[in-house]
Design an enzyme around this catalytic site. Structure first.
Site, mmCIF file in Angstrom:
data_model
loop_
_atom_site.group_PDB
_atom_site.id
_atom_site.type_symbol
_atom_site.label_atom_id
_atom_site.label_comp_id
_atom_site.label_asym_id
_atom_site.label_seq_id
_atom_site.Cartn_x
_atom_site.Cartn_y
_atom_site.Cartn_z
ATOM 1 N N ASP A 171 36.397 40.592 37.097
ATOM 2 C CA ASP A 171 37.297 39.902 36.186
ATOM 3 C C ASP A 171 36.601 38.681 35.588
ATOM 4 O O ASP A 171 36.164 37.801 36.329
ATOM 5 C CB ASP A 171 38.546 39.479 36.947
ATOM 6 C CG ASP A 171 39.518 38.687 36.104
ATOM 7 O OD1 ASP A 171 39.415 38.728 34.862
ATOM 8 O OD2 ASP A 171 40.400 38.017 36.689
ATOM 9 N N HIS A 216 41.231 42.126 36.832
ATOM 10 C CA HIS A 216 42.247 41.084 36.649
ATOM 11 C C HIS A 216 43.518 41.396 37.447
ATOM 12 O O HIS A 216 44.177 42.403 37.214
ATOM 13 C CB HIS A 216 42.558 40.958 35.165
ATOM 14 C CG HIS A 216 43.132 39.638 34.765
ATOM 15 N ND1 HIS A 216 42.585 38.425 35.149
ATOM 16 C CD2 HIS A 216 44.219 39.318 34.007
ATOM 17 C CE1 HIS A 216 43.290 37.438 34.629
ATOM 18 N NE2 HIS A 216 44.288 37.947 33.948
ATOM 19 N N SER A 276 47.151 35.552 36.598
ATOM 20 C CA SER A 276 46.585 35.011 35.377
ATOM 21 C C SER A 276 47.186 33.634 35.097
ATOM 22 O O SER A 276 47.164 32.774 35.978
ATOM 23 C CB SER A 276 46.833 35.996 34.232
ATOM 24 O OG SER A 276 45.969 35.797 33.163
#
Length: 514
Positions: free
Chosen positions: A446, A471, A196
């Site tokens: 995602d 994710h 991320s």
């Protein structure tokens, strides 16, 4: 351009809740136009009252240490230092004599222990490589607070001025250099990891400090989610598609619900009724509070749409969007849209059935660090389209965004700074010329994948893409329920990292032989 590596049954030869999406035509909802960019999973790195917190994972052992870090790496002003926390494990490290690698996770926007406990892949492959593991904490998060405390660090724009990606990367570079020097490990190769925002940092650090690290695994890293590089509707279109692929009627129910929430909120005692319907702990002051709460649930469900049960966000079943839509669609005839929606989001907010009422405010004072970052340099435009999105139509407005940031922080946003500092426009040509040794891994479920690199750039900058991945699933710990495509993705990553380290050793050997 080279195609991405799509991993299927056969291995191929890689800040605040989510920004509320609001209609420009509704006066109350216009307030959402100044909201910040999503803050990924960082909001879950500390416990909240409406969910069970996760205990420290006993499988991962580490020492907690602190490094005296400069507040400003780019000036010679006499500013106070601050203690940067980092976690370190050397039990599998083969040491400097054998040039044992250092696996360095680039800390995200939250408490570093949470990221360490939820990045099992790094820990699990370390013994295979004889690697040291280091998890440094990002400045202004967790215990790594300048000015002695969080309250002082977050006091105003002056004290927050050094909360930037550039300073964070410099922290990592200085920490690595110091560690290697103190351990006589100057020749040990460093491999960066991150998911991320941490994945963005890992990729950017490889580009900005190539002499510090030999490669980076950037998982679910939306490095292109800036300016107009990707369409601003991308994120919410993917969230919407995740629901539509499970059930068109579920998609349509959610799409219909926003206007009903707003209309109900305008009725006499309507906010009271909405509060009761959704089991909230306090009375709603505006219907947009409920809309934001629902928006967060759907968006995080898309990020955490893993094929097996998890608990690191909320306790969730496997394929949670499928379960949400099953709940919405299976309500008896005559069930209202709002009651159906409540049944659905309860999968996210109360799957265990242990929550008596729901708190709306994760951060009631808006003083989390990601808000500042999103206002200052991490400006990621988000919009929602009328036809393809299940969210209300919304067009991002820079002027309203900047106005909100000025009102909150007295800071003027710099929406083009990230692309100036790290690139992004014409990234394929640029990375092909000066970049190397980066894995961009993504799952197409995602919503952040739309802002990442999904195609191979060169032989050493590759994209590993899974059709059913959510994710940064590849960074999660291995489980008996992992589907084959996750195993194949991780195997591909290990093979690439092995190649980086092998090449590094060969280069060093050639130098020594000379």
């Amino acid at each position: 351009m080279a195609k991405p590596l799509i991993l299927s049954s056969f291995l191929a030869v890689l800040l605040l809740s989510l920004s509320p999406l609001t209609s420009e035509s509704a006066p109350e909802r216009r307030l959402g136009s100044s909201k910040r960019a999503p803050r990924f999973f960082g909001k879950f790195s500390h416990p909240h009252t409406n969910k069970l917190s996760n205990p420290r994972n006993p499988k991962y052992r580490y020492d907690t240490r602190y490094f005296d870090q400069r507040l400003d790496h780019f000036s010679f002003a006499d500013l106070p230092n601050f203690p940067q926390r980092y976690l370190i494990n050397t039990e599998h490290w083969v040491g400097p004599a054998r040039m044992g690698p250092i696996f360095f996770y680039c800390g995200n926007e939250g408490d570093i222990e949470w990221f360490a406990d939820n990045s099992g892949f790094v820990w699990e492959i370390a013994p295979r490589f004889g690697a040291m593991v280091v998890f440094p904490e990002h400045r202004y998060y967790g215990e790594s607070m300048p000015y002695g405390s969080r309250d002082e660090a977050y006091r105003n724009a002056t004290t927050l001025a050094h909360l930037t990606t550039e300073q964070a990367l410099a922290d990592f570079a200085v920490l690595i250099t110091n560690l290697k020097r103190n351990l006589s490990a100057e020749t040990c190769p460093v491999v960066l990891f991150g998911g991320s925002y941490g994945g963005m940092l890992a990729a950017w650090m490889r580009l900005k400090y190539p002499h510090i690290a030999i490669g980076a695994l950037a998982s679910s890293a939306p490095v292109l989610q800036f300016e107009d590089i990707v369409p601003p509707e991308t994120f919410y279109d993917i969230v919407s598609n995740d629901f539509r692929r499970e059930s068109t009627s579920c998609f349509n129910t959610i799409k219909e619900s926003w206007d009903i929430v707003e209309a109900e909120g305008q009725k006499k005692n309507g906010l009271v009724e909405l509060t009761k319907t959704f089991g909230l702990c306090r009375k709603l002051e505006r219907s947009v509070e409920l809309s934001d709460w629902l928006d967060s649930a759907y968006s995080y469900l898309a990020m955490a749409n893993y094929p097996y049960p998890t608990e690191f966000l909320m306790p969730l079943p496997g394929n949670p969007i499928k379960e949400v839509c099953r709940k919405i669609d299976s309500c008896p005839d005559g069930t209202s849209v709002l009651e159906r929606v409540f049944e659905g989001v309860s999968v996210y907010y109360n799957y265990t059935g242990e929550v008596d009422c729901f708190e709306l405010d994760d951060d009631p004072h808006g003083m989390d660090g990601w808000n500042w970052q999103a206002c200052s340099e991490m400006v990621m435009p988000m919009s929602s389209s009328r036809d393809s999105s299940m969210f209300p139509e919304y067009n991002f407005s820079y002027s309203l965004f900047e106005e909100g940031c000025w009102n909150d922080y007295r800071v003027k946003s710099r929406p083009t700074w990230i692309t100036t500092e790290f690139g992004g426009h014409d990234f394929k040509a640029a990375l092909k010329i000066f970049g190397s040794n980066i894995i961009f891994s993504n799952g197409l479920l995602d919503p952040w994948s739309g802002g990442s690199v999904l195609g191979n750039i060169s032989k050493s900058i590759i994209a590993l893409v899974t059709e059913k991945g959510a994710h940064h699933i590849d960074l999660r710990a291995a489980t008996v329920n992992d589907p084959d495509w996750v195993l194949e993705q991780r195997a591909a990553e290990v093979k690439v990292i092995e190649g980086w380290i092998k090449d590094y050793y060969q280069e060093k050997k050639a130098v020594f032989d000379i």
